[in-house]
Design an enzyme around this catalytic site. Structure first.
Site, PDB file in Angstrom:
ATOM      1  N   GLU A   1       0.883  -1.159   0.000  1.00 52.06           N
ATOM      2  CA  GLU A   1       0.000   0.000   0.000  1.00 52.06           C
ATOM      3  C   GLU A   1       0.927   1.217   0.000  1.00 52.06           C
ATOM      4  O   GLU A   1       1.789   1.319   0.879  1.00 52.06           O
ATOM      5  CB  GLU A   1      -0.836  -0.037   1.291  1.00 52.06           C
ATOM      6  CG  GLU A   1      -1.993   0.895   1.301  1.00 52.06           C
ATOM      7  CD  GLU A   1      -2.723   0.852   2.652  1.00 52.06           C
ATOM      8  OE1 GLU A   1      -3.402   1.835   2.962  1.00 52.06           O
ATOM      9  OE2 GLU A   1      -2.591  -0.147   3.390  1.00 52.06           O
TER      10      GLU A   1
ATOM     11  N   ARG B   1       4.477 -12.427  10.323  1.00 54.66           N
ATOM     12  CA  ARG B   1       5.281 -11.268   9.951  1.00 54.66           C
ATOM     13  C   ARG B   1       6.592 -11.260  10.747  1.00 54.66           C
ATOM     14  O   ARG B   1       6.707 -11.886  11.786  1.00 54.66           O
ATOM     15  CB  ARG B   1       4.512  -9.966  10.128  1.00 54.66           C
ATOM     16  CG  ARG B   1       3.902  -9.708  11.469  1.00 54.66           C
ATOM     17  CD  ARG B   1       3.275  -8.305  11.515  1.00 54.66           C
ATOM     18  NE  ARG B   1       2.334  -8.063  10.439  1.00 54.66           N
ATOM     19  CZ  ARG B   1       2.311  -6.929   9.706  1.00 54.66           C
ATOM     20  NH1 ARG B   1       3.169  -5.965   9.936  1.00 54.66           N
ATOM     21  NH2 ARG B   1       1.424  -6.772   8.767  1.00 54.66           N
TER      22      ARG B   1
ATOM     23  N   LYS C   1       4.373   0.744   9.651  1.00 59.07           N
ATOM     24  CA  LYS C   1       4.505   2.050   9.004  1.00 59.07           C
ATOM     25  C   LYS C   1       3.910   3.176   9.849  1.00 59.07           C
ATOM     26  O   LYS C   1       4.428   4.295   9.848  1.00 59.07           O
ATOM     27  CB  LYS C   1       3.795   2.028   7.647  1.00 59.07           C
ATOM     28  CG  LYS C   1       4.660   1.502   6.533  1.00 59.07           C
ATOM     29  CD  LYS C   1       3.887   1.456   5.228  1.00 59.07           C
ATOM     30  CE  LYS C   1       2.976   0.268   5.191  1.00 59.07           C
ATOM     31  NZ  LYS C   1       2.274   0.047   3.944  1.00 59.07           N
TER      32      LYS C   1
HETATM   33  P1  ATP Z   1       2.576  -2.048   8.155  1.00 61.63           P
HETATM   34  O1  ATP Z   1       1.861  -2.789   9.239  1.00 61.63           O
HETATM   35  O2  ATP Z   1       4.030  -1.902   8.378  1.00 61.63           O
HETATM   36  O3  ATP Z   1       1.929  -0.757   7.793  1.00 61.63           O
HETATM   37  P2  ATP Z   1       1.296  -3.293   5.989  1.00 61.63           P
HETATM   38  O4  ATP Z   1       0.984  -4.720   6.093  1.00 61.63           O
HETATM   39  O5  ATP Z   1       0.202  -2.328   6.172  1.00 61.63           O
HETATM   40  O6  ATP Z   1       2.521  -2.999   6.919  1.00 61.63           O
HETATM   41  P3  ATP Z   1       1.529  -3.236   3.172  1.00 61.63           P
HETATM   42  O7  ATP Z   1       2.058  -2.171   2.316  1.00 61.63           O
HETATM   43  O8  ATP Z   1       0.075  -3.484   3.143  1.00 61.63           O
HETATM   44  O9  ATP Z   1       1.997  -2.935   4.643  1.00 61.63           O
HETATM   45  O10 ATP Z   1       2.343  -4.587   2.989  1.00 61.63           O
HETATM   46  C1  ATP Z   1       2.720  -5.157   1.772  1.00 61.63           C
HETATM   47  C2  ATP Z   1       3.022  -6.600   2.026  1.00 61.63           C
HETATM   48  O11 ATP Z   1       4.077  -6.740   2.970  1.00 61.63           O
HETATM   49  C3  ATP Z   1       1.824  -7.319   2.616  1.00 61.63           C
HETATM   50  O12 ATP Z   1       1.656  -8.545   1.952  1.00 61.63           O
HETATM   51  C4  ATP Z   1       2.191  -7.515   4.058  1.00 61.63           C
HETATM   52  O13 ATP Z   1       1.571  -8.641   4.575  1.00 61.63           O
HETATM   53  C5  ATP Z   1       3.708  -7.619   3.997  1.00 61.63           C
HETATM   54  N1  ATP Z   1       4.316  -7.221   5.270  1.00 61.63           N
HETATM   55  C6  ATP Z   1       4.130  -6.075   5.944  1.00 61.63           C
HETATM   56  N2  ATP Z   1       4.810  -6.067   7.110  1.00 61.63           N
HETATM   57  C7  ATP Z   1       5.465  -7.252   7.180  1.00 61.63           C
HETATM   58  C8  ATP Z   1       6.346  -7.866   8.140  1.00 61.63           C
HETATM   59  N3  ATP Z   1       6.682  -7.244   9.260  1.00 61.63           N
HETATM   60  N4  ATP Z   1       6.822  -9.097   7.869  1.00 61.63           N
HETATM   61  C9  ATP Z   1       6.492  -9.715   6.731  1.00 61.63           C
HETATM   62  N5  ATP Z   1       5.680  -9.212   5.789  1.00 61.63           N
HETATM   63  C10 ATP Z   1       5.157  -7.985   5.999  1.00 61.63           C
HETATM   64 MG    MG Z   2      -1.543  -2.001   5.351  1.00 63.15          MG
END
Ligand code: ATP
Ligand code: MG
Length: 565
Positions: free
Chosen positions: A49, A274, A284
């Site tokens: 995202e 994760r 983030k």
């Molecule tokens: P955050 O919680 O840091 O905002 P998010 O999941 O909202 O992360 P996205 O941009 O939606 O961030 O994530 C893109 C991809 O990265 C998704 O498939 C998500 O599951 C994966 N991802 C995000 N954080 C992690 C993590 N700590 N370990 C492994 N994969 C991750």
């Molecule tokens: Mg997200």
């Protein structure tokens, strides 16, 4: 409580290779799917995202998605999940692309945007309404919460039986912009009594006015993640939709959307745990706070776990990929020791980085029996791990700098470096003896007067032995540079672990950055981002703040591992 992943310490099991240790249950699942004919190929996607910078957790997901596709000769798409008009910014998209490339992965011509599918997603929603499987609802967010029921008590939904024609009409008018934000939603008609709350007629479309980065003002209704994601996966022919564990309870909805619309292909969602790392925060949302509240200098601050921060710090993509390989992929939540990441980095840099001498906290030494205008060039190896890197010549002279703490006026017994009347070897040069300590009026040591023994040139015939060798630079032919030393951003192993009323910000390490403005380095020329080992100090890289007459170095990591098995 999360447990540290001690058993994943590769150093603890030297007999096993990293690849053997890193279990990856997703690969097992994929192989089973291929064997059973559920899938003919492997097609994955990485779906960020664009609302922030990528972090080391995303690296795990990137390595998993691109790495899995590569392993099975499949494809991996980069897809921006840009279904939220308020948050997306071009800056983030550009940074994300740069980070994925830097990590060493290439989506080639498969760059996609969820927003490209808005029309198709809308049509699938219409399809659901026509089939009596979705309806327009008038509850606002608070009311919806009041109606959601509880465990054992079904939700209620007053607009559930709205006639299909009426929902079609309202949905079209939602799209046409007749209503305010939040006035109506479109909900999937699934199961109000489901024990899984996600399935209790979830909202699949909401009204949100505001300009979208790519579609401008074309839309004022946007699909929810749970609706947009399975359809996007299906439209791209994704076979395995790999995501993190928090989506596990959403999987029935993912499957429902694919099963109840005419979208072209069926994709399988598989969840994994994760990555969490000690001494850092990863979300983030929290990283954004660190940036916005000024606790760090920006998204690319070398203390940040963002890929841009790690890159600026001096991390190599190889080390990060190696780390992602070694931690493996599992379903159980865990907290990985940051020291494992550092271990991977040291292993990589040990062979890559040439050695140089840099005195971080200088103390002037005058070698009184060396000729006033004497100068000689002394050979020294560039990288003992790689003899083919050759040697360079170091200028030696009468005045040099050594490290302040390599001298002690009143040393304890086991101190083998320089002391009054004591001797020490200068790396690649001579043995010197401390004859006199010069102090200022306040009693601070400002200079040492030493003598050298010309017989003791390194590599020469002398058999004289001393117990310690220290590094040095020529005072007349060195450069003054700024060195930035970094420590963990958070003191606590788990920064979220804080007393009531406090939050993770209270766990910030006040000493995470130490700036040494007056370090002295041997006369070298550097390239942007070039990495070195400063003898006895660790690995350092050239920071982008470097200008012609002012070099700035970041300490990437110290030499010694604090990593305990
Ligand atoms: P955050 O919680 O840091 O905002 P998010 O999941 O909202 O992360 P996205 O941009 O939606 O961030 O994530 C893109 C991809 O990265 C998704 O498939 C998500 O599951 C994966 N991802 C995000 N954080 C992690 C993590 N700590 N370990 C492994 N994969 C991750
Ligand atoms: Mg997200």
């Amino acid at each position: 409580m999360e447990e540290k992943v001690k058993e994943q310490n590769p150093a603890a099991r030297p007999e096993e290779t990293a690849a053997q240790m890193a279990g990856n249950f997703i690969h097992d699942e994929i192989e089973a799917d291929l064997a059973a004919g559920h899938a003919q190929t492997v097609h994955t996607r990485f779906p960020p995202e664009p609302n922030g910078y990528l972090h080391i957790g995303h690296a795990k997901s990137i390595c998993l998605n691109f790495g899995t596709a590569k392993k099975y000769q499949g494809l991996c798409n980069l897809r921006f999940d840009d279904t939220n008009p308020a948050k997306e910014e071009q800056e983030f998209m550009d940074a994300i692309k740069a980070d994925v490339r830097w990590l060493g992965f290439d989506w080639q011509d498969r760059l996609f945007f969820a927003s490209d599918y808005f029309e198709q997603i809308y049509q699938y929603a219409v399809e659901l309404i026509k089939a009596g499987k979705a309806y327009v609802c008038e509850l606002n967010a608070d009311q919806m919460r009041e109606h959601r029921g509880s465990i054992g008590q079904p939700a209620t939904s007053p607009w559930r039986d709205r006639p299909i024609e009426e929902s079609l009409d309202l949905f079209a008018r939602m799209r046409a912009g007749e209503f305010a934000d939040g006035q109506y939603t479109l909900r999937a008609k699934i199961d109000l009594a489901s024990p899984n709350f996600v399935m209790r007629d979830p909202v699949i479309y909401r009204i949100q006015h505001g300009e979208h980065n790519r579609t401008g003002n074309d839309w004022c209704i946007y699909p929810m993640y749970d609706f947009a994601h399975p359809i996007s996966d299906s439209l791209e022919g994704i076979t395995h939709s790999i995501c993190t564990m928090e989506f596990e309870i959403h999987r029935p909805l993912y499957d429902w959307v694919i099963a109840n619309t005419s979208c072209p292909t069926k994709s399988r969602q598989i969840e994994f745990a994760r990555l969490n790392l000690t001494h850092t925060v990863m979300s983030k949302r929290f990283l954004r706070r660190l940036v916005e509240e000024g606790h760090v200098r920006g998204w690319d601050d070398p203390r940040m776990p963002t890929l841009s921060g790690l890159r600026r710090r001096g991390y190599t993509p190889e080390a990060i990929r190696d780390f992602c390989e070694r931690i493996g992929v599992a379903k159980a939540e865990s907290m990985v020791d940051s020291a494992l990441l550092e271990h991977c980095l040291r292993e990589d840099l040990n062979t890559q980085a040439d050695r140089v001498m840099c005195v971080l906290r200088p103390l002037k030494v005058v070698i009184t029996n060396y000729p006033e205008d004497g100068r000689e060039m002394l050979p020294i190896e560039n990288n003992p791990e790689k003899p083919e890197r050759g040697k360079r010549l170091l200028p030696f002279g009468r005045e040099i700098y050594i490290e302040q703490d390599d001298f002690m006026e009143e040393p304890p017994k086991k101190f083998f470096r320089l002391k009054p009347g004591g001797e020490v070897r200068l790396k690649a040069a001579y043995i010197i003896k401390c004859e006199e300590v010069i102090k200022d009026e306040a009693g601070n040591i400002v200079e040492l007067h030493c003598t050298y023994d010309p017989e003791t040139i390194s590599g020469g015939p002398s058999t004289k032995k001393v117990k310690a060798t220290i590094h040095w630079v020529n005072a007349k032919e060195c450069k003054t540079v700024e060195v930035r030393l970094y420590d963990y951003l958070f003191t606590a192993d788990n920064p979220y672990d804080c007393p009531e009323g406090a939050d993770f910000i209270d766990n910030l390490n006040p000493n995470s950055l130490e700036v040494l403005p007056d370090a002295k380095i041997e006369p070298i020329y550097v390239m942007p981002n070039e990495r070195f080992q400063f003898l006895r100090h660790g690995y350092f890289c050239v920071d982008p703040d470097t200008e012609n007459d002012h070099m700035v170095f970041n300490r990437i990591v110290s030499l010694k591992s604090s990593f305990k098995a």
